[in-house]
Design a protein around this motif. Sequence first.
Motif, PDB file in Angstrom:
ATOM      1  N   ALA A  37       9.327  13.469  13.398  1.00 33.01           N
ATOM      2  CA  ALA A  37       8.146  14.052  12.690  1.00 33.01           C
ATOM      3  C   ALA A  37       6.799  14.076  13.751  1.00 33.01           C
ATOM      4  O   ALA A  37       5.830  14.211  13.293  1.00 33.01           O
ATOM      5  N   GLN A  38       6.889  13.342  14.931  1.00 34.43           N
ATOM      6  CA  GLN A  38       6.105  13.028  15.750  1.00 34.43           C
ATOM      7  C   GLN A  38       4.927  12.197  15.285  1.00 34.43           C
ATOM      8  O   GLN A  38       3.598  12.527  15.388  1.00 34.43           O
ATOM      9  N   SER A  39       5.387  11.188  14.554  1.00 36.52           N
ATOM     10  CA  SER A  39       4.477  10.246  13.887  1.00 36.52           C
ATOM     11  C   SER A  39       4.559   8.798  14.393  1.00 36.52           C
ATOM     12  O   SER A  39       5.690   8.414  14.952  1.00 36.52           O
ATOM     13  N   ASN A  40       3.521   8.070  14.634  1.00 41.05           N
ATOM     14  CA  ASN A  40       3.395   6.983  14.908  1.00 41.05           C
ATOM     15  C   ASN A  40       4.405   6.023  14.286  1.00 41.05           C
ATOM     16  O   ASN A  40       4.538   5.921  13.142  1.00 41.05           O
ATOM     17  N   PHE A  41       4.787   4.916  15.013  1.00 39.38           N
ATOM     18  CA  PHE A  41       5.714   3.841  14.515  1.00 39.38           C
ATOM     19  C   PHE A  41       5.002   2.471  14.723  1.00 39.38           C
ATOM     20  O   PHE A  41       4.893   1.932  15.861  1.00 39.38           O
ATOM     21  N   LEU A  42       4.595   1.929  13.656  1.00 39.84           N
ATOM     22  CA  LEU A  42       4.265   0.551  13.832  1.00 39.84           C
ATOM     23  C   LEU A  42       5.140  -0.533  13.636  1.00 39.84           C
ATOM     24  O   LEU A  42       5.979  -0.674  12.712  1.00 39.84           O
ATOM     25  N   THR A  43       5.098  -1.543  14.740  1.00 39.72           N
ATOM     26  CA  THR A  43       5.824  -2.872  14.458  1.00 39.72           C
ATOM     27  C   THR A  43       5.052  -3.884  14.340  1.00 39.72           C
ATOM     28  O   THR A  43       4.143  -4.145  15.236  1.00 39.72           O
ATOM     29  N   SER A  44       4.704  -4.801  13.331  1.00 33.92           N
ATOM     30  CA  SER A  44       3.804  -5.637  12.915  1.00 33.92           C
ATOM     31  C   SER A  44       4.120  -7.065  12.827  1.00 33.92           C
ATOM     32  O   SER A  44       5.411  -7.494  12.830  1.00 33.92           O
ATOM     33  N   ASN A  45       3.240  -7.893  13.526  1.00 36.37           N
ATOM     34  CA  ASN A  45       3.118  -9.085  13.316  1.00 36.37           C
ATOM     35  C   ASN A  45       4.291  -9.939  14.178  1.00 36.37           C
ATOM     36  O   ASN A  45       4.951 -10.991  13.650  1.00 36.37           O
ATOM     37  N   PHE A  46       4.379  -9.480  15.291  1.00 30.07           N
ATOM     38  CA  PHE A  46       5.170 -10.265  16.395  1.00 30.07           C
ATOM     39  C   PHE A  46       4.509 -11.528  16.854  1.00 30.07           C
ATOM     40  O   PHE A  46       3.433 -11.522  17.200  1.00 30.07           O
ATOM     41  N   ALA A  47       5.278 -12.549  16.826  1.00 23.44           N
ATOM     42  CA  ALA A  47       4.854 -13.635  17.627  1.00 23.44           C
ATOM     43  C   ALA A  47       4.371 -13.683  19.037  1.00 23.44           C
ATOM     44  O   ALA A  47       5.161 -13.174  19.685  1.00 23.44           O
ATOM     45  N   SER A  48       3.172 -13.956  19.368  1.00 24.82           N
ATOM     46  CA  SER A  48       2.737 -13.470  20.751  1.00 24.82           C
ATOM     47  C   SER A  48       2.289 -14.540  21.725  1.00 24.82           C
ATOM     48  O   SER A  48       2.097 -14.446  22.815  1.00 24.82           O
ATOM     49  N   ALA A 102      -2.136 -20.119  17.157  1.00 26.43           N
ATOM     50  CA  ALA A 102      -1.073 -19.116  17.251  1.00 26.43           C
ATOM     51  C   ALA A 102      -1.403 -17.727  17.115  1.00 26.43           C
ATOM     52  O   ALA A 102      -2.295 -17.649  16.160  1.00 26.43           O
ATOM     53  N   ILE A 103      -1.019 -16.820  17.821  1.00 23.53           N
ATOM     54  CA  ILE A 103      -1.313 -15.352  17.561  1.00 23.53           C
ATOM     55  C   ILE A 103      -0.268 -14.542  17.500  1.00 23.53           C
ATOM     56  O   ILE A 103       0.782 -14.773  17.925  1.00 23.53           O
ATOM     57  N   THR A 104      -0.443 -13.311  16.489  1.00 23.09           N
ATOM     58  CA  THR A 104       0.594 -12.410  16.399  1.00 23.09           C
ATOM     59  C   THR A 104       0.112 -11.065  16.673  1.00 23.09           C
ATOM     60  O   THR A 104      -1.183 -10.749  16.538  1.00 23.09           O
ATOM     61  N   SER A 105       0.936 -10.003  16.797  1.00 21.90           N
ATOM     62  CA  SER A 105       0.715  -8.711  17.494  1.00 21.90           C
ATOM     63  C   SER A 105       1.204  -7.632  16.730  1.00 21.90           C
ATOM     64  O   SER A 105       2.331  -7.746  16.210  1.00 21.90           O
ATOM     65  N   ASP A 106       0.531  -6.514  16.885  1.00 22.28           N
ATOM     66  CA  ASP A 106       0.955  -5.345  16.398  1.00 22.28           C
ATOM     67  C   ASP A 106       1.398  -4.342  17.514  1.00 22.28           C
ATOM     68  O   ASP A 106       0.480  -4.103  18.212  1.00 22.28           O
ATOM     69  N   TYR A 107       2.541  -3.692  17.303  1.00 22.66           N
ATOM     70  CA  TYR A 107       2.419  -2.562  18.529  1.00 22.66           C
ATOM     71  C   TYR A 107       2.885  -1.429  17.601  1.00 22.66           C
ATOM     72  O   TYR A 107       3.891  -1.375  16.836  1.00 22.66           O
ATOM     73  N   THR A 108       2.284  -0.367  18.006  1.00 19.27           N
ATOM     74  CA  THR A 108       2.384   0.967  17.584  1.00 19.27           C
ATOM     75  C   THR A 108       2.896   2.118  18.696  1.00 19.27           C
ATOM     76  O   THR A 108       2.213   2.182  19.629  1.00 19.27           O
ATOM     77  N   VAL A 109       4.046   2.650  18.440  1.00 24.33           N
ATOM     78  CA  VAL A 109       4.531   3.619  19.267  1.00 24.33           C
ATOM     79  C   VAL A 109       4.149   5.100  18.997  1.00 24.33           C
ATOM     80  O   VAL A 109       3.952   5.382  17.934  1.00 24.33           O
ATOM     81  N   VAL A 110       3.330   5.593  20.219  1.00 23.64           N
ATOM     82  CA  VAL A 110       2.635   6.927  19.952  1.00 23.64           C
ATOM     83  C   VAL A 110       3.883   8.013  20.069  1.00 23.64           C
ATOM     84  O   VAL A 110       3.985   8.453  21.301  1.00 23.64           O
ATOM     85  N   THR A 111       4.530   8.569  19.343  1.00 16.96           N
ATOM     86  CA  THR A 111       5.679   9.503  19.728  1.00 16.96           C
ATOM     87  C   THR A 111       5.123  10.771  20.264  1.00 16.96           C
ATOM     88  O   THR A 111       5.977  11.535  20.782  1.00 16.96           O
ATOM     89  N   SER A 112       4.150  11.094  19.958  1.00 20.80           N
ATOM     90  CA  SER A 112       3.727  12.287  20.497  1.00 20.80           C
ATOM     91  C   SER A 112       3.420  12.207  22.149  1.00 20.80           C
ATOM     92  O   SER A 112       3.047  13.282  22.832  1.00 20.80           O
ATOM     93  N   ALA A 113       3.362  11.025  22.603  1.00 19.42           N
ATOM     94  CA  ALA A 113       2.968  10.908  24.058  1.00 19.42           C
ATOM     95  C   ALA A 113       4.090  10.921  25.320  1.00 19.42           C
ATOM     96  O   ALA A 113       3.806  10.772  26.164  1.00 19.42           O
ATOM     97  N   ALA A 114       5.318  11.480  24.509  1.00 23.76           N
ATOM     98  CA  ALA A 114       6.405  11.356  25.613  1.00 23.76           C
ATOM     99  C   ALA A 114       7.560  12.214  25.195  1.00 23.76           C
ATOM    100  O   ALA A 114       7.519  12.393  24.062  1.00 23.76           O
ATOM    101  N   ALA A 115       8.261  12.566  25.999  1.00 26.71           N
ATOM    102  CA  ALA A 115       9.596  13.113  25.852  1.00 26.71           C
ATOM    103  C   ALA A 115      10.520  11.948  25.710  1.00 26.71           C
ATOM    104  O   ALA A 115      10.701  11.233  26.824  1.00 26.71           O
ATOM    105  N   TRP A 116      11.182  11.426  24.553  1.00 21.46           N
ATOM    106  CA  TRP A 116      11.894  10.355  24.286  1.00 21.46           C
ATOM    107  C   TRP A 116      13.487  10.740  24.713  1.00 21.46           C
ATOM    108  O   TRP A 116      14.242  11.340  23.902  1.00 21.46           O
ATOM    109  N   LEU A 117      13.970  10.227  25.620  1.00 19.34           N
ATOM    110  CA  LEU A 117      15.044  10.281  26.174  1.00 19.34           C
ATOM    111  C   LEU A 117      15.968   8.944  26.088  1.00 19.34           C
ATOM    112  O   LEU A 117      15.482   7.855  26.039  1.00 19.34           O
ATOM    113  N   ALA A 118      17.062   9.167  25.275  1.00 20.18           N
ATOM    114  CA  ALA A 118      17.798   7.892  24.670  1.00 20.18           C
ATOM    115  C   ALA A 118      17.942   7.117  25.988  1.00 20.18           C
ATOM    116  O   ALA A 118      18.543   7.414  26.942  1.00 20.18           O
ATOM    117  N   GLY A 119      17.858   5.669  25.458  1.00 22.44           N
ATOM    118  CA  GLY A 119      18.246   4.698  26.416  1.00 22.44           C
ATOM    119  C   GLY A 119      17.334   3.326  26.115  1.00 22.44           C
ATOM    120  O   GLY A 119      16.839   3.377  24.990  1.00 22.44           O
TER     121      GLY A 119
END
Length: 465
Positions: free
Chosen positions: A38-49, A124-141
Amino acid sequence: MQKKRLYIVLNIFISFITAVDSYAQAPTINIPAANINAQSNFLTSNFASGNFPAVGLLTSATLRATTAGFIASSPSGNAAIPLGAMLYKVNSVSGTAQPSDPTITLSGAAQNVHAVLISLNQVAITSDYTVVTSAAAWLAGTYAATLAYQNVTPATATLTLVVPAYITTNTVAPAISTLAVTTLAAFRSGGGVSAIQNYDYYSTVPTNVTLQAGQSTFSFSTTENYNTPVPAVGANYLTATSAGTYAAVSPITLSSTINKPFSVSTGVPVVVTNKTSFSNTLSIAAADLKTQFVQAGTYTLPIVYTIAKTSSYAIAATSATMNSSIQVTVPKLSELTIPGGTTASLNFNTAASYNQGLTAAMSNPLTLSSTVPYTVTVKVSGDFTSGSNTIPASVATLERTAAETAVVNPIILSTTAQTLVGNSNPQIDRAINLQFRIPSTQTINLLNKPAGTYNTTVTFTIVAP
C-alpha cells in the motif's frame, strides 16, 4: 515618610524525579507486506531506548546513524536501504508523553531529539520508529543500522529491519479472454485475432514470469452443424507476446509440457513501489485460423502464469500463479463470390463447332467460404434468349474444368436449383474452376436459329444451414 520596601521572592521549583533504569533494546522491526504493497508508513511505538542523564543544565539528546544505510546481512549482497526510509521520535520520558519533541528523518548527521532545562535524575526514554515504505525498493532480507546517541545511555543501539519474502498478485489476468472472429476477414492476410491481458503483482524478491498451457489441445464445443470429427487444435497455435520494461524479447508459442519464459532472462528486479506490471497480447495468426479454427464453435484453452523467485536469489523459494482461459469464438459465416465477375461465351461460328460441340471456362473461379458444412446450388433464370428467339437452357452443362480436382456434380442447366457441391467441410476462399459445355449431341437444338447472341443468367447459392 516611612519607606516601603518591596521584596520580590523568586521561588524556583525543582522537581525531583525518581530515577528509573531503562535498558536500551536492540529494536527489530518486521515490516508488514500490507504496508509495502500500500506504500503506507509503518509505525512501531514505544521501544525502550535507554536513560537520559542524571544531572545537567540545558541538556539535549541527539541521534545519528554511524552506518551509511541499513546494511544487508542476509542475503549479504543486497544494496543498503537508505537511512531516509526511517523516521524517529522520542515517545516518552519517564512515562510522560513528549508530543512536542521533533520527528526526524534518520541520517548520518546528529539531530536533536529531546531537550530539558534542568536534569537532576536519570530517566527512561522510549522511542517511536516509522518506516517510510515509499522511500525504497524493499528487497527481502535482514538489514541493520547502528544508531549513536548523545546524552543517552547506552550510547549506541542496533536497529534491524526485516523485509519478508513474498510474491502477491494484485491485478490478475482475466478469468476468460476472448479472441473473437467476427468476419471472414480474420482468416485472410492481415487478419487474425488477439486479446490483451494486463496484470501486476507485488514482490520483494527478483522474479521470473513463465507461461504454460493447461492442456495440449483446445477443447471444442459448438451448437452449429459440423462434420465429425473436428480435428484437435494444438496449444502451439496460440502465440503470446509480452510488453513492458522487463518483457521477454521474443513471442512464445504455448506448450502444455514446457513452462516458457515470459520475462527477461536476467529476471525482473524489485522496483520502488514493489509493484511490477505486464501487458500481454495473446493472438492467433490468420493463416492458423484458416487451417485450424475454421469450424464454427468455441475453442477453449486454459493457461497458467507462474511468477517465481529467481533461482539465484539466496532466500526461501516463493511463487504465485494466475489461471486464465483463452476462448476463440468462431460464428457461422458464409460467402460465395466470383471475384471480378465472370462471363462465358460459346461461339458457334464454324461447322466444326456444330459437329464437335464447344466448351468455355468461366473467366474467374467460384470462390467459397463457410465456417459450417455447406452446399452450393445452381440454377438459371430461363432459356437462352435473343430478342424473341430462345434456345433451351438444357442444351448446356456446367462442370469442372479438366484441371480442377474438386468434386463437382455436372449440372444440366435448369430453372430448378440443383446441387453443384454437396455437404462440404468448412473452408475459407476455396476456389473452384468451372466451365460451360454444349456437347455435339445438343447442337441440333441450335440449328435453324436466327443468328444472334443468346443469354441467360446463372445463379449460384451457398447454403450453410
